[in-house]
Structure formats: C-alpha cells, structure tokens
Design an enzyme around this catalytic site. Structure first.
Site, PDB file in Angstrom:
ATOM      1  CE  LYS A   1      29.240 -26.533  59.154  1.00 36.35           C
ATOM      2  NZ  LYS A   1      30.359 -27.683  58.613  1.00 36.35           N
TER       3      LYS A   1
ATOM      4  CG  ASP B   1      34.382 -25.418  61.440  1.00 31.54           C
ATOM      5  OD1 ASP B   1      34.767 -25.789  62.210  1.00 31.54           O
ATOM      6  OD2 ASP B   1      34.989 -25.249  59.939  1.00 31.54           O
TER       7      ASP B   1
END
Ligand code: SF4
Length: 336
Positions: A203, A221
């Site tokens: 991420k 996320d």
C-alpha cells in the site's frame, strides 16, 4: 513547493451533494434488494420513490430519472456479467472523477522521502494528524541521513500525536537507515525495492510510486477495501487480491486516480458506520444503497467537506471542515 495538498487543487465536496446550483434528482432506490430489505423492516408495501439530495451539476446530469416502479441500477450484481461489472465500475469511477476532480493524496510532502515517511506515519491515524506532525519532523530531520542518525527519544516526542509513536519511530529511523545504506539516500522508484524497506508494504509502495514517481498503482487502504466490497467489485478480502481484482477492471492509466477517487468518496460520503446514501451521487450504481441514511436531508448532514471550498482551495486547520449543517465535523478521515 509541496506536491500534494498545497500544489494540487482540492475539490469542494459540497459539490457532491451540497451544491445549490444543481437540481434535485428523483430516483427510485437503486437496488431492489436493498429497498426490499428496508421495506420489510419498515413493514411498508410500496417501493418509495426517493428524492436524492442535491447532486453535483455534472454528476446530477449523469444520474437519470427513474420511475417509481423501476430500479436504476444497471443490473443486480448477483447476475452481473464481467462485462457489465467492468462498465459499472468504470462508470462509478467517471462519476467520482466529476465529483472529486482534484482528488489527490492528502498527505503533505515535498519530495519522495517525505511522502514515504508520511505514509508510514499515517497508519492508524488521520492524514490530518500526520500533516500536523511532519512539518516539525522534517524541519529537524530533512534528509534520510538526518533521520537515520536521530536520537529515537527525540523522534518519539515529535511523533507522539500520531499514536503508536515508538513503533513508528523505529520504522522511520530504520527506513531512513535502509535508504542511506542501500539506496544512496534516495527513495527507490521500483516496487520490488520499496517493499523491502522496513515498515513499507504494497500500500505504501503504491502511494509512493503513484504520487512521487507517476507510476500507476492501486492503493488498497481501509476505505478502498470497504467501498469495493459495497460495490461488489470483488469478493476478495485480502488487500493483495483486492488490488489484483480491481486492477483487472480498469486500464493501468486509471489506477492512481481511481485510488484517490475511491478514498475521497470513502472519507467524505460513504463512511464506514453511516454512509450518506441519500446524498450519494453514485447511488444508482451501488448495490449497497440503503446501507446508510437514505433521507436526503439527514444524509446531507453526514457529509464531510471543505467549508466554502472552491477548486484549488485546501483548507487547514481542522476547524475548516464543516458538516452540511455548518456545524463543526470531525476532520476528514476521522470516521472510518
Ligand atoms: S453512500 Fe450508500 S449509495 Fe453511496 S456508495 Fe456508499 S453505500 Fe453506496
């Protein structure tokens, strides 16, 4: 010059549902299943024709009027073909691009080093909190060399407001040491190098690649995970698998902006606990319509947006964020 918030233009979220210019759009509940469950709960017979909250001008134009008897969802997702899913997913992204034309990473940064550190610090806290903390961190430790040589206790004091400050101190100092020792003090621009850095997962790596190096990436996320589940884009639940499944629905060139659109929508409209369905510009495309507040007036009060915003304006500090009723609302990212 800052590359994120201060360099890029912020979108006024009131455009999403609070614009006084756009005409209200009438539509039926977009998904029969959602309407049916609500009817059952309420013990009512007829499918009510909901009047949507005032949608943004362009988004409103895209939201077609529907008769009381018809759903406006393109097809119940349960029977949705892959082609229909691709079309619906891309249309959602196009609608969100109209609503959030200036969506961008909300972490402040001036170079790749600041972005990777800020992204690591953003775990378990809001971007707003990170943005309040990083100026003093980068003023004292402007380079990876400075942070690598820092006294951990002094860094902990600066990072305390972000929560988990001991672990985060360890991460950013370790990250800085790795940059100095293995990459000549530069943030690498390749995924395989980034994910080997301490505290950096896929991420964070995609945030850095997409926003500091202009390389397409999908940022999965907590908002992204929640929304793609509500939209039934994938049944996967692990971030890596979600990323792969969503990547298959969009051209690579869309990935970075798609991530911003989804995350902005999750922060401002489609909240974790109380999604503002009645004020949502993509309600007709959403199988989860009805999971949140459907009354337009009540839903409008759930929105979080920048006060009196206009394209290019970014409002800080937190009191600049007001809810639709003009009362102080939690900072963006605080809910969900
Ligand atoms: S706010 Fe409601 S209608 Fe809009 S995307 Fe979220 S769940 Fe769907």
């Amino acid at each position: 010059m800052k590359k994120s918030a201060s360099a890029k233009k912020a979108a006024p979220v009131e455009k999403a549902a609070g614009s006084k210019k756009a005409a209200p759009v009438e539509r039926a509940a977009p998904v029969e299943k959602a309407a049916a469950s609500k009817k059952a709960a309420a013990g009512k017979k007829a499918a009510p024709v909901k009047e949507a909250a005032v949608a943004p001008k362009k988004a409103a134009a895209a939201v077609k009027k529907a008769s009381a008897a018809k759903t406006v969802a393109p097809k119940p997702p349960r029977n949705e073909s892959h082609t229909a899913l691709v079309r619906r997913a891309r249309r959602i992204n196009r609608e969100l691009a109209e609503v959030f034309p200036y969506a961008h990473p909300e972490l402040d940064f001036e170079n790749p080093f600041q972005l990777i550190v800020a992204t690591v610090l953003s775990a378990q806290t809001t971007d707003l909190r990170v943005n309040q903390t990083t100026p003093s961190l980068f003023a004292k430790y402007p380079t990876p060399e400075d942070l690598a040589a820092a006294n951990p206790e002094e860094v902990e004091e600066i990072l305390r407001p972000t929560g988990f400050f001991r672990a985060k101190t360890k991460s950013v100092i370790g990250l800085s040491k790795a940059l100095v020792e293995n990459h000549a003090g530069e943030v690498p621009g390749r995924l395989e190098d980034l994910v080997k850095l301490p505290g950096v997962g896929r991420k964070t790596a995609f945030v850095v690649l997409g926003n500091a190096f202009g390389r397409p990436g999908i940022t999965v996320d907590t908002h992204f995970q929640r929304l793609v589940k509500r939209w039934q884009w994938t049944e996967e639940s692990e971030p890596d698998k979600i990323e792969a499944a969503v990547a298959a629905l969009f051209p690579k060139s869309d990935w970075t902006d798609l991530s911003h659109h989804v995350i902005w929508h999750g922060r401002r409209i489609c909240h974790a606990r109380k999604p503002a369905c009645g004020a949502c510009p993509i309600a007709p495309l959403c199988p989860a319509y009805g999971e949140g507040e459907t009354d337009p007036d009540k839903a409008a009060k759930l929105l979080k947006y920048e006060k009196g915003g206009f394209p290019g304006q970014r409002l800080n500090p937190p009191q600049a964020y007001l809810d639709a009723g003009g009362k102080a609302a939690p900072p963006l990212g605080a809910a969900g």
